[in-house]
Motif scaffolding. Sequence first.
Motif, PDB file in Angstrom:
ATOM      1  N   VAL A  54       0.826  -1.211   0.000  1.00 52.92           N
ATOM      2  CA  VAL A  54       0.000   0.000   0.000  1.00 52.92           C
ATOM      3  C   VAL A  54       0.866   1.270   0.000  1.00 52.92           C
ATOM      4  O   VAL A  54       0.632   2.186  -0.796  1.00 52.92           O
ATOM      5  CB  VAL A  54      -0.990  -0.024   1.189  1.00 52.92           C
ATOM      6  N   GLU A  77      11.128   2.789   3.919  1.00 56.27           N
ATOM      7  CA  GLU A  77      10.805   1.365   4.101  1.00 56.27           C
ATOM      8  C   GLU A  77      11.872   0.714   4.970  1.00 56.27           C
ATOM      9  O   GLU A  77      13.066   0.812   4.674  1.00 56.27           O
ATOM     10  CB  GLU A  77      10.684   0.664   2.728  1.00 56.27           C
ATOM     11  N   ALA A  78      11.415   0.060   6.032  1.00 57.38           N
ATOM     12  CA  ALA A  78      12.352  -0.565   6.969  1.00 57.38           C
ATOM     13  C   ALA A  78      13.089  -1.742   6.324  1.00 57.38           C
ATOM     14  O   ALA A  78      14.237  -2.029   6.669  1.00 57.38           O
ATOM     15  CB  ALA A  78      11.587  -1.045   8.204  1.00 57.38           C
ATOM     16  N   SER A  97      -5.896 -11.519  -4.000  1.00 55.16           N
ATOM     17  CA  SER A  97      -6.975 -11.409  -4.966  1.00 55.16           C
ATOM     18  C   SER A  97      -7.174  -9.909  -5.200  1.00 55.16           C
ATOM     19  O   SER A  97      -7.510  -9.173  -4.283  1.00 55.16           O
ATOM     20  CB  SER A  97      -8.214 -12.053  -4.351  1.00 55.16           C
ATOM     21  N   ALA A 179      11.638   4.507  10.464  1.00 52.24           N
ATOM     22  CA  ALA A 179      11.313   5.718  11.231  1.00 52.24           C
ATOM     23  C   ALA A 179      11.180   5.295  12.686  1.00 52.24           C
ATOM     24  O   ALA A 179      10.440   4.350  12.985  1.00 52.24           O
ATOM     25  CB  ALA A 179      10.009   6.304  10.722  1.00 52.24           C
ATOM     26  N   ASP A 374      -3.324  -1.254   6.047  1.00 51.61           N
ATOM     27  CA  ASP A 374      -3.511  -1.958   7.317  1.00 51.61           C
ATOM     28  C   ASP A 374      -3.267  -1.062   8.527  1.00 51.61           C
ATOM     29  O   ASP A 374      -3.712  -1.374   9.623  1.00 51.61           O
ATOM     30  CB  ASP A 374      -2.588  -3.185   7.387  1.00 51.61           C
ATOM     31  N   GLY A 384     -10.973 -11.471   1.016  1.00 48.46           N
ATOM     32  CA  GLY A 384      -9.883 -11.112   0.102  1.00 48.46           C
ATOM     33  C   GLY A 384      -9.881  -9.620  -0.191  1.00 48.46           C
ATOM     34  O   GLY A 384      -9.747  -9.203  -1.337  1.00 48.46           O
ATOM     35  N   GLY A 386      -8.244  -7.018   2.075  1.00 47.16           N
ATOM     36  CA  GLY A 386      -7.307  -6.159   2.823  1.00 47.16           C
ATOM     37  C   GLY A 386      -6.544  -5.172   1.954  1.00 47.16           C
ATOM     38  O   GLY A 386      -6.610  -3.965   2.152  1.00 47.16           O
ATOM     39  N   VAL A 387      -5.830  -5.687   0.958  1.00 44.90           N
ATOM     40  CA  VAL A 387      -5.008  -4.783   0.156  1.00 44.90           C
ATOM     41  C   VAL A 387      -5.899  -3.954  -0.779  1.00 44.90           C
ATOM     42  O   VAL A 387      -5.589  -2.802  -1.092  1.00 44.90           O
ATOM     43  CB  VAL A 387      -3.885  -5.552  -0.571  1.00 44.90           C
ATOM     44  N   ASN A 388      -7.040  -4.537  -1.179  1.00 48.35           N
ATOM     45  CA  ASN A 388      -7.968  -3.764  -2.025  1.00 48.35           C
ATOM     46  C   ASN A 388      -8.503  -2.549  -1.278  1.00 48.35           C
ATOM     47  O   ASN A 388      -8.669  -1.468  -1.863  1.00 48.35           O
ATOM     48  CB  ASN A 388      -9.129  -4.645  -2.483  1.00 48.35           C
TER      49      ASN A 388
HETATM   50  C1  LIG Z   1      -3.252 -15.022   4.616  1.00 47.12           C
HETATM   51  C2  LIG Z   1      -3.627 -13.683   4.070  1.00 47.12           C
HETATM   52  C3  LIG Z   1      -4.219 -13.590   2.834  1.00 47.12           C
HETATM   53  C4  LIG Z   1      -4.592 -12.353   2.305  1.00 47.12           C
HETATM   54  N1  LIG Z   1      -5.189 -12.300   1.101  1.00 47.12           N
HETATM   55  C5  LIG Z   1      -5.593 -11.113   0.601  1.00 47.12           C
HETATM   56  C6  LIG Z   1      -6.247 -11.036  -0.655  1.00 47.12           C
HETATM   57  O1  LIG Z   1      -6.475 -12.042  -1.339  1.00 47.12           O
HETATM   58  N2  LIG Z   1      -6.650  -9.814  -1.111  1.00 47.12           N
HETATM   59  C7  LIG Z   1      -6.440  -8.686  -0.383  1.00 47.12           C
HETATM   60  O2  LIG Z   1      -6.859  -7.606  -0.831  1.00 47.12           O
HETATM   61  N3  LIG Z   1      -5.798  -8.728   0.799  1.00 47.12           N
HETATM   62  C8  LIG Z   1      -5.371  -9.898   1.315  1.00 47.12           C
HETATM   63  N4  LIG Z   1      -4.718  -9.944   2.518  1.00 47.12           N
HETATM   64  C9  LIG Z   1      -4.448  -8.697   3.244  1.00 47.12           C
HETATM   65  C10 LIG Z   1      -3.205  -7.983   2.708  1.00 47.12           C
HETATM   66  O3  LIG Z   1      -2.112  -8.877   2.655  1.00 47.12           O
HETATM   67  C11 LIG Z   1      -2.870  -6.782   3.590  1.00 47.12           C
HETATM   68  O4  LIG Z   1      -4.022  -6.016   3.783  1.00 47.12           O
HETATM   69  C12 LIG Z   1      -1.797  -5.919   2.924  1.00 47.12           C
HETATM   70  O5  LIG Z   1      -0.630  -6.655   2.668  1.00 47.12           O
HETATM   71  C13 LIG Z   1      -1.461  -4.719   3.818  1.00 47.12           C
HETATM   72  O6  LIG Z   1      -0.487  -3.943   3.178  1.00 47.12           O
HETATM   73  P1  LIG Z   1       0.141  -2.658   3.892  1.00 47.12           P
HETATM   74  O7  LIG Z   1       1.142  -2.136   2.935  1.00 47.12           O
HETATM   75  O8  LIG Z   1      -0.942  -1.775   4.396  1.00 47.12           O
HETATM   76  O9  LIG Z   1       0.845  -3.211   5.213  1.00 47.12           O
HETATM   77  P2  LIG Z   1       2.123  -4.168   5.347  1.00 47.12           P
HETATM   78  O10 LIG Z   1       2.137  -5.212   4.307  1.00 47.12           O
HETATM   79  O11 LIG Z   1       2.139  -4.616   6.768  1.00 47.12           O
HETATM   80  O12 LIG Z   1       3.363  -3.215   5.058  1.00 47.12           O
HETATM   81  C14 LIG Z   1       3.852  -2.305   6.006  1.00 47.12           C
HETATM   82  C15 LIG Z   1       5.271  -1.928   5.602  1.00 47.12           C
HETATM   83  O13 LIG Z   1       5.730  -0.896   6.468  1.00 47.12           O
HETATM   84  C16 LIG Z   1       7.074  -1.135   6.809  1.00 47.12           C
HETATM   85  N5  LIG Z   1       7.291  -0.474   8.105  1.00 47.12           N
HETATM   86  C17 LIG Z   1       6.694  -0.766   9.301  1.00 47.12           C
HETATM   87  N6  LIG Z   1       7.123   0.091  10.244  1.00 47.12           N
HETATM   88  C18 LIG Z   1       7.997   0.949   9.639  1.00 47.12           C
HETATM   89  C19 LIG Z   1       8.762   2.064  10.107  1.00 47.12           C
HETATM   90  N7  LIG Z   1       8.717   2.451  11.389  1.00 47.12           N
HETATM   91  N8  LIG Z   1       9.571   2.704   9.222  1.00 47.12           N
HETATM   92  C20 LIG Z   1       9.627   2.303   7.914  1.00 47.12           C
HETATM   93  N9  LIG Z   1       8.918   1.255   7.432  1.00 47.12           N
HETATM   94  C21 LIG Z   1       8.107   0.598   8.279  1.00 47.12           C
HETATM   95  C22 LIG Z   1       7.201  -2.654   6.867  1.00 47.12           C
HETATM   96  O14 LIG Z   1       8.529  -3.065   6.657  1.00 47.12           O
HETATM   97  C23 LIG Z   1       6.271  -3.073   5.717  1.00 47.12           C
HETATM   98  O15 LIG Z   1       6.963  -3.195   4.499  1.00 47.12           O
HETATM   99  C24 LIG Z   1      -4.349 -11.171   3.056  1.00 47.12           C
HETATM  100  C25 LIG Z   1      -3.741 -11.253   4.304  1.00 47.12           C
HETATM  101  C26 LIG Z   1      -3.378 -12.494   4.811  1.00 47.12           C
HETATM  102  C27 LIG Z   1      -2.724 -12.566   6.177  1.00 47.12           C
END
Ligand SMILES: Cc1cc2nc3c(=O)[nH]c(=O)nc-3n(C[C@H](O)[C@H](O)[C@H](O)COP(=O)(O)OP(=O)(O)OC[C@H]3O[C@@H](n4cnc5c(N)ncnc54)[C@H](O)[C@@H]3O)c2cc1C
Length: 476
Positions: A54, A77-78, A97, A179, A374, A384, A386-388
């Motif tokens: 995201v 990005e950490a 998905s 950060a 998230d 499915g 979360g990322v959407n």
């Molecule tokens: C089993 C499973 C299946 C899933 N299937 C689906 C699906 O089919 N479709 C769908 O839409 N969603 C799905 N999801 C949900 C989806 O994976 C998440 O909603 C999505 O990955 C969240 O992305 P994000 O970038 O918000 O958070 P994250 O993926 O948690 O990324 C956060 C990033 O921030 C970085 N970070 C954290 N703290 C710091 C800091 N202090 N300084 C710098 N960087 C930092 C981390 O290193 C990380 O790279 C699924 C989840 C699971 C567990």
Amino acid sequence: MVARVSVMAARLSRTRWAIAFAATRRSPLISCRRCSGVSADTVYDVVVSGGGLVGAAMACALGHDIHFRDKKILLLEAGPKRVLEKLSETYSNRVSSISPGSATLLSSFGAWDHICNMRYRAFRRMQVWDACSEALIMFDKDNLDDMGYIVENDVIMHALTKQLEAVSDQVTVLYRSKAVGYTWPGPFSMADSSPWVHITLGDSSTLQTKLLIGADGYNSGVRQAAGIQNVSWNYDQSAVVATLHLSEATENNVAWQRFLPSGPIALLPLSDTLSSLVWSTSHDHAAELVSMDEEEFVDAINSAFWSDANHMDFIDSAGTMLQYVVTLLKPTKVSARQLPPSVAKVDAKSRVLFPLGLGHAAEYVRPRVALIGDAAHRVHPLAGQGVNMGFGDISSLVHHLSTAAFNGKDLGSMSHLAGYETDRQRHNTALLAATDLLKRLYSTRAAPLVLLRTWGLQSTNAMSPLKEQIMAFASK
Ligand SMILES: Cc1cc2nc3c(=O)[nH]c(=O)nc-3n(C[C@H](O)[C@H](O)[C@H](O)COP(=O)(O)OP(=O)(O)OC[C@H]3O[C@@H](n4cnc5c(N)ncnc54)[C@H](O)[C@@H]3O)c2cc1C
């Protein structure tokens, strides 16, 4: 009356910010450093903290926005940079998905082209059914349009990294940069104080930004540092993921999900012969599934999709009666059950488990701060979504920020951030509530509830307009 309400809302929002400001000063994530005027630190227009799917997509979208041409954007990005030098023949066990709406967002800044050039699988139908009865719902489109796409997370990340490189003039990316502290501007600007958010990195260097976007996942440090309340709980389930080989090659364009009393099991198409598993079940059962030998694991999957051991005779009879009535009232086109493919083999070492939970931030924005992905909401994977949901946040936030940039407004001002919050909380809370309700409704074998959901699912399956509305909502 409306004016009084808005004055009260404005006061409340100021108080909220002042309380949060006081709270943030107590937070362990806040550096001790005081804001002491604009120093030699670099000032960015926007800093995105967190470069997961995201955060990286957010930085890409801003970098490609015409109204952000003259803006300085930083992505922190950490973790390390994630590019795929060469696409491995073995599929990754982490897939998402992706809805048509998310694909449109990724197309808008060129990332979808990279995905198409690498690999993804479209699905055109989705069958969801109950393990305790014959009830099912089939989502498909008359014109056989794609309902969504199964894409490996690594492939999406690679595409985003490539598109970040394409806008490296506007977007700086710092990998392996965590950060560790955020310092907010005071509520009243002093002549010598900085009006920007100060960020301290793990190596003690500091920088400033007019707008901080927290995309740092469900344990968001930005959210905690801003003192934003988060409603959250852990589910009594973990999800086991794995890459599966089907017994025979098929068209494989259906996403399958069966609700077992212990949790939903889903099979998502990857190729003619491969599918990805997401099996949500009790923590103990998940641990057992991950450690059992491969043959036993494959048997457990096939039995989870095929066994009728949880059926109850009188529920089956009641379901058949309703189905009969539905057929009389609506003699055409009630989607019939299809049989899922059987599984022959699991890819070695592809089994991993993830504990599941729900989370929702009470506020998505504060002056100079916005949460996305998230960091703002965590949802059970059964829908499915979360990322959407995170990609939907990006579309909305970029829209509001782009308008602000075009009009020469302060990017960190609540006047447009509040619009983002309203748009997205409306959508996300509805999805979170529906997903949580489904998880609970299907976690029981209690006969009255099984009967209720059987009739509910059968009726919904027979109502095309309702199904179309559900599909339209989920495809955003
Ligand atoms: C089993 C499973 C299946 C899933 N299937 C689906 C699906 O089919 N479709 C769908 O839409 N969603 C799905 N999801 C949900 C989806 O994976 C998440 O909603 C999505 O990955 C969240 O992305 P994000 O970038 O918000 O958070 P994250 O993926 O948690 O990324 C956060 C990033 O921030 C970085 N970070 C954290 N703290 C710091 C800091 N202090 N300084 C710098 N960087 C930092 C981390 O290193 C990380 O790279 C699924 C989840 C699971 C567990």
